[in-house]
Design a protein around this motif. Structure first.
Motif, PDB file in Angstrom:
ATOM      1  N   CYS A  80     -59.135  29.285 -40.463  1.00  0.00           N
ATOM      2  CA  CYS A  80     -58.771  29.625 -39.459  1.00  0.00           C
ATOM      3  C   CYS A  80     -59.432  30.616 -37.946  1.00  0.00           C
ATOM      4  CB  CYS A  80     -57.801  30.701 -39.158  1.00  0.00           C
ATOM      5  SG  CYS A  80     -56.016  29.672 -39.342  1.00  0.00           S
ATOM      6  N   LYS A  81     -59.982  29.956 -37.237  1.00  0.00           N
ATOM      7  CA  LYS A  81     -61.440  30.861 -36.510  1.00  0.00           C
ATOM      8  C   LYS A  81     -60.676  30.938 -34.677  1.00  0.00           C
ATOM      9  CE  LYS A  81     -65.201  28.669 -39.535  1.00  0.00           C
ATOM     10  NZ  LYS A  81     -64.302  28.161 -39.701  1.00  0.00           N
ATOM     11  N   ILE A  82     -61.505  31.862 -34.329  1.00  0.00           N
ATOM     12  CA  ILE A  82     -60.718  32.319 -33.099  1.00  0.00           C
ATOM     13  C   ILE A  82     -61.529  31.614 -31.877  1.00  0.00           C
ATOM     14  CG2 ILE A  82     -61.041  34.233 -31.427  1.00  0.00           C
ATOM     15  CD1 ILE A  82     -58.896  35.009 -33.276  1.00  0.00           C
ATOM     16  N   VAL A  83     -60.685  31.002 -31.609  1.00  0.00           N
ATOM     17  CA  VAL A  83     -60.753  29.782 -30.490  1.00  0.00           C
ATOM     18  C   VAL A  83     -61.238  30.557 -28.674  1.00  0.00           C
ATOM     19  CG1 VAL A  83     -60.598  27.341 -31.818  1.00  0.00           C
ATOM     20  CG2 VAL A  83     -58.647  29.359 -29.743  1.00  0.00           C
ATOM     21  N   LEU A  84     -60.223  31.762 -28.738  1.00  0.00           N
ATOM     22  CA  LEU A  84     -60.097  32.555 -26.868  1.00  0.00           C
ATOM     23  C   LEU A  84     -60.489  33.623 -27.501  1.00  0.00           C
ATOM     24  CD1 LEU A  84     -60.678  30.985 -24.319  1.00  0.00           C
ATOM     25  CD2 LEU A  84     -58.345  30.588 -24.145  1.00  0.00           C
ATOM     26  N   THR A  85     -60.079  34.401 -26.338  1.00  0.00           N
ATOM     27  CA  THR A  85     -60.052  35.780 -26.558  1.00  0.00           C
ATOM     28  C   THR A  85     -59.406  35.429 -24.885  1.00  0.00           C
ATOM     29  OG1 THR A  85     -62.212  36.982 -26.123  1.00  0.00           O
ATOM     30  CG2 THR A  85     -61.205  36.602 -28.256  1.00  0.00           C
ATOM     31  N   PHE A  86     -58.922  36.956 -24.370  1.00  0.00           N
ATOM     32  CA  PHE A  86     -57.886  37.222 -22.853  1.00  0.00           C
ATOM     33  C   PHE A  86     -58.409  38.522 -22.913  1.00  0.00           C
ATOM     34  CE2 PHE A  86     -55.463  33.960 -24.897  1.00  0.00           C
ATOM     35  CZ  PHE A  86     -54.395  35.153 -24.480  1.00  0.00           C
ATOM     36  N   VAL A  87     -58.525  39.225 -21.794  1.00  0.00           N
ATOM     37  CA  VAL A  87     -58.385  40.788 -21.493  1.00  0.00           C
ATOM     38  C   VAL A  87     -57.866  40.716 -19.360  1.00  0.00           C
ATOM     39  CG1 VAL A  87     -59.503  42.241 -20.931  1.00  0.00           C
ATOM     40  CG2 VAL A  87     -60.142  41.426 -21.868  1.00  0.00           C
ATOM     41  N   ASN A  88     -56.766  41.205 -19.647  1.00  0.00           N
ATOM     42  CA  ASN A  88     -55.457  41.560 -18.414  1.00  0.00           C
ATOM     43  C   ASN A  88     -55.610  40.426 -17.454  1.00  0.00           C
ATOM     44  OD1 ASN A  88     -55.823  44.280 -19.159  1.00  0.00           O
ATOM     45  ND2 ASN A  88     -57.771  44.111 -17.819  1.00  0.00           N
ATOM     46  N   GLU A  89     -54.880  38.797 -18.482  1.00  0.00           N
ATOM     47  CA  GLU A  89     -54.623  37.575 -17.819  1.00  0.00           C
ATOM     48  C   GLU A  89     -54.239  36.605 -18.108  1.00  0.00           C
ATOM     49  OE1 GLU A  89     -59.022  35.612 -17.163  1.00  0.00           O
ATOM     50  OE2 GLU A  89     -59.462  36.425 -19.385  1.00  0.00           O
ATOM     51  N   CYS A  90     -53.963  35.680 -18.160  1.00  0.00           N
ATOM     52  CA  CYS A  90     -53.200  34.144 -18.563  1.00  0.00           C
ATOM     53  C   CYS A  90     -54.575  33.404 -19.582  1.00  0.00           C
ATOM     54  CB  CYS A  90     -52.325  34.238 -18.093  1.00  0.00           C
ATOM     55  SG  CYS A  90     -51.139  34.810 -17.136  1.00  0.00           S
ATOM     56  N   ALA A  91     -53.552  32.724 -21.026  1.00  0.00           N
ATOM     57  CA  ALA A  91     -54.295  31.806 -21.069  1.00  0.00           C
ATOM     58  C   ALA A  91     -53.290  30.713 -21.786  1.00  0.00           C
ATOM     59  CB  ALA A  91     -55.230  33.009 -22.718  1.00  0.00           C
ATOM     60  N   VAL A  92     -54.269  29.088 -21.681  1.00  0.00           N
ATOM     61  CA  VAL A  92     -52.909  28.898 -21.924  1.00  0.00           C
ATOM     62  C   VAL A  92     -53.955  27.139 -22.794  1.00  0.00           C
ATOM     63  CG1 VAL A  92     -51.841  26.646 -21.388  1.00  0.00           C
ATOM     64  CG2 VAL A  92     -51.528  28.846 -20.079  1.00  0.00           C
TER      65      VAL A  92
ATOM     66  N   ILE B 271     -58.236  20.227 -28.868  1.00  0.00           N
ATOM     67  CA  ILE B 271     -57.403  21.694 -28.652  1.00  0.00           C
ATOM     68  C   ILE B 271     -58.512  22.410 -26.969  1.00  0.00           C
ATOM     69  CG2 ILE B 271     -57.631  23.302 -29.888  1.00  0.00           C
ATOM     70  CD1 ILE B 271     -55.171  24.422 -29.363  1.00  0.00           C
ATOM     71  N   TYR B 272     -57.286  22.282 -26.106  1.00  0.00           N
ATOM     72  CA  TYR B 272     -58.015  22.943 -24.737  1.00  0.00           C
ATOM     73  C   TYR B 272     -57.982  24.206 -24.495  1.00  0.00           C
ATOM     74  CZ  TYR B 272     -60.444  18.230 -25.464  1.00  0.00           C
ATOM     75  OH  TYR B 272     -60.546  16.550 -25.950  1.00  0.00           O
ATOM     76  N   THR B 273     -58.591  25.208 -24.085  1.00  0.00           N
ATOM     77  CA  THR B 273     -58.017  26.422 -24.080  1.00  0.00           C
ATOM     78  C   THR B 273     -58.398  26.010 -22.202  1.00  0.00           C
ATOM     79  OG1 THR B 273     -59.772  27.311 -24.300  1.00  0.00           O
ATOM     80  CG2 THR B 273     -58.092  27.210 -25.613  1.00  0.00           C
ATOM     81  N   GLY B 274     -57.703  27.383 -21.190  1.00  0.00           N
ATOM     82  CA  GLY B 274     -57.703  27.484 -19.721  1.00  0.00           C
ATOM     83  C   GLY B 274     -57.369  29.352 -20.019  1.00  0.00           C
TER      84      GLY B 274
ATOM     85  N   HIS C 107     -52.595  28.465 -12.901  1.00  0.00           N
ATOM     86  CA  HIS C 107     -53.766  28.448 -13.282  1.00  0.00           C
ATOM     87  C   HIS C 107     -54.813  28.149 -14.514  1.00  0.00           C
ATOM     88  CE1 HIS C 107     -53.350  30.756  -8.582  1.00  0.00           C
ATOM     89  NE2 HIS C 107     -53.849  29.528  -8.960  1.00  0.00           N
ATOM     90  N   ALA C 108     -53.811  29.422 -15.629  1.00  0.00           N
ATOM     91  CA  ALA C 108     -54.821  29.079 -16.952  1.00  0.00           C
ATOM     92  C   ALA C 108     -53.923  27.702 -17.313  1.00  0.00           C
ATOM     93  CB  ALA C 108     -54.696  30.018 -18.095  1.00  0.00           C
ATOM     94  N   GLY C 109     -53.266  26.826 -16.816  1.00  0.00           N
ATOM     95  CA  GLY C 109     -52.917  25.708 -17.363  1.00  0.00           C
ATOM     96  C   GLY C 109     -53.963  24.531 -16.683  1.00  0.00           C
ATOM     97  N   ASN C 110     -54.015  24.635 -15.731  1.00  0.00           N
ATOM     98  CA  ASN C 110     -54.413  23.338 -14.811  1.00  0.00           C
ATOM     99  C   ASN C 110     -55.902  23.653 -15.098  1.00  0.00           C
ATOM    100  OD1 ASN C 110     -52.576  23.172 -13.197  1.00  0.00           O
ATOM    101  ND2 ASN C 110     -53.217  24.626 -11.377  1.00  0.00           N
TER     102      ASN C 110
ATOM    103  N   ASP D 295     -49.712  32.685 -23.488  1.00  0.00           N
ATOM    104  CA  ASP D 295     -49.806  33.893 -22.922  1.00  0.00           C
ATOM    105  C   ASP D 295     -50.712  34.985 -22.514  1.00  0.00           C
ATOM    106  OD1 ASP D 295     -49.044  36.051 -24.308  1.00  0.00           O
ATOM    107  OD2 ASP D 295     -50.864  36.477 -26.238  1.00  0.00           O
ATOM    108  N   CYS D 296     -49.995  35.961 -21.716  1.00  0.00           N
ATOM    109  CA  CYS D 296     -50.558  36.975 -21.075  1.00  0.00           C
ATOM    110  C   CYS D 296     -50.108  38.388 -21.604  1.00  0.00           C
ATOM    111  CB  CYS D 296     -49.087  36.468 -19.314  1.00  0.00           C
ATOM    112  SG  CYS D 296     -49.581  35.212 -18.637  1.00  0.00           S
ATOM    113  N   VAL D 297     -51.404  38.930 -20.225  1.00  0.00           N
ATOM    114  CA  VAL D 297     -51.501  40.432 -21.184  1.00  0.00           C
ATOM    115  C   VAL D 297     -52.102  41.230 -19.807  1.00  0.00           C
ATOM    116  CG1 VAL D 297     -51.961  39.732 -23.614  1.00  0.00           C
ATOM    117  CG2 VAL D 297     -54.094  39.729 -22.077  1.00  0.00           C
TER     118      VAL D 297
END
Length: 150
Positions: free
Chosen positions: A82-94, A109-112, A119-122, A142-144
């Motif tokens: 396992c490797k980190i593919v995305l980090t996010f701060v005070n926002e949503c990710a998909v 896998i694609y991330t937004g 918006h993240a999904g788009n 997920d949203c933070v």
């Protein structure tokens, strides 16, 4: 949407609103609460396409904590490398599952990221479609947000 510190029936939930700082507090006196940025992360085992998400029930105040949670989740889901593919701060990710090309021979896998899951999904969908993938299927979201330690 914000995390509801009170919850309903002992289950975590999100509710709309902006004046959540005083929910569940007794009185309205001055508070010396600390406000933290909210962090989240996704981890992926590319070989098996096992995905892990930082635990949405926990509040992470730094990137390291969120990454550790996502890696643990990925391994619990059967991932080995396992490797980190995305980090996010005070926002949503998909995440969006698709292929690397129009033949669909290799999954990817694609991330937004965005202000909300739409918006993240788009963004993730646009990345997936840009490759010519014959399919783009939603994965995790997920949203933070900033949170207070009262």
């Amino acid at each position: 949407m914000i995390p509801n510190p009170i919850g309903a029936g002992g289950q975590a939930e999100c509710v709309p609103g902006s004046n959540y700082q005083n929910w569940g507090s007794a009185g309205g006196g001055g508070s010396s609460a600390t406000v933290y940025d909210g962090y989240g992360a996704f981890a992926l085992d590319e070989q098996s396409l096992k995905l892990g998400v930082s635990d949405p029930k926990d509040l992470f105040r730094n990137e390291r904590q969120a990454k550790r949670s996502a890696l643990k989740s990925c391994k619990e889901n059967g991932g080995v490398d396992c490797k980190i593919v995305l980090t996010f701060v005070n926002e949503c990710a998909v995440t969006m599952f698709g292929a690397t090309d129009s033949s669909g021979s290799k999954l990817a896998i694609y991330t937004g990221k965005g202000v909300d899951t739409e918006h993240a999904g788009n963004e993730a969908l646009a990345k997936c479609k840009a490759t010519g993938s014959p399919m783009c299927e939603p994965g995790q979201s997920d949203c933070v947000e900033r949170w207070r330690n009262d």
